[in-house]
Write a protein that holds these residues in place. Structure first.
Motif: not given
Length: 119
Positions: A1-2, A6-9, A70-71, A97-98
């Protein structure tokens, strides 16, 4: 996740937690345009079937979310169901979309194409 913002992580972590808490095949989380997050696991009832992402989008919509930024989906599968991506696209044609595996490693990010559709 690096490599994630940070918000998506954070939403990947929430999706992992939802999946782990329920023992479901997948978990998902979305972030709305106000910064609020909604997490869910897949629902498999005789009368109701929702993917985790559909359930998270439904939670956001039912809470009055004006749109999505985001999702994220955490799954044992290597892909996200087209109907799940479509649920996000209904509210946010350009939101990433992750897809992450159960360890939180990003497998793919579904960005929109130039027409605002999922790639």
């Amino acid at each position: 996740m690096s490599d994630l913002d940070p918000e998506d992580a954070k939403i990947v972590t929430l999706a992992r937690s939802s999946r782990a808490r329920t023992g479901a095949a997948e978990g998902a989380a979305v972030r709305d345009t106000d910064g609020r997050t909604y997490a869910a696991a897949s629902v498999a009832l005789p009368s109701l079937q929702l993917t985790a992402l559909q359930a998270a989008v439904a939670a956001a919509v039912s809470s009055g979310a004006p749109g999505l930024e985001a999702a994220a989906v955490v799954s044992t599968e290597g892909s996200i169901d087209d109907a799940s991506v479509a649920a996000v696209r209904d509210l946010a044609p350009k939101a990433p979309v992750i897809l992450a595996d159960t360890s939180g490693t990003v497998v793919r990010v579904h960005p929109p194409d130039a027409a605002g559709e999922s790639a």
